[in-house]
Design a protein around this motif. Structure first.
Motif: not given
Length: 176
Positions: A85, A87-88, A91-92, A106, A110
């Protein structure tokens, strides 16, 4: 003769002053230079510190999972879910081409994915506790400034706060 001895004394004083300043500057700068060379992490964490890679309770970055009383089997699974989570979300945040609406969508996706995964790993009691924990990065916004911290400038003190000692009481409004 008297003038010559005075000049000799003044030259000696000047030389001693320059030598003292040079020695003082060496003493002042040497610890600062040595402190810059301590980039190697300690081999063992200090007593009472969390293991490497874990934050102490209350640190920013996510809920305190110690409150869930995870089993040894659950710990790596939950950690993997939380790491994915994080990491996502990172990135977002780095994605600059998204509109605010797309970004929110997004983020929700997530969050929903993380919730589904956590529900599969945690017991119903643990899952309920986890859902009540503040989301990542929200703890500071919900709780206000940290304890002992100063309020933002221009914030009036709470009504229950007594005036500082030595402050005269407010004057009564004039009677008419």
């Amino acid at each position: 003769m008297k003038n010559e001895s005075r000049q000799i004394i003044m030259k000696a004083n000047k030389t001693m002053l320059i030598a003292a300043l040079a020695a003082g500057s060496l003493l002042v700068w040497s610890p600062a230079l040595r402190a810059g060379d301590t980039n190697t992490p300690p081999s063992t964490p200090p007593a009472g510190a969390p293991p490497a890679g874990q934050r102490p309770p209350g640190m920013r970055g996510g809920p305190n999972l110690d409150q869930l009383n995870l089993t040894d089997d659950q710990k790596p699974k939950v950690q993997a879910i939380m790491d994915a989570q994080r990491e996502k979300m990172r990135d977002l945040r780095q994605e600059t081409s998204l509109t605010p609406e797309d970004r929110r969508a997004k983020m929700k996706a997530i969050h929903d994915d993380t919730t589904t995964q956590m529900k599969a790993v945690l017991t119903p009691e643990q899952f309920e506790k986890w859902q009540k924990m503040p989301p990542v990065g929200m703890r500071e916004r919900r709780n206000g400034p940290p304890q002992g911290g100063n309020p933002p400038p221009g914030t009036p003190p709470p009504a229950s706060t007594p005036p500082p000692a030595g402050t005269p009481p407010p004057a009564a409004p004039p009677q008419q």
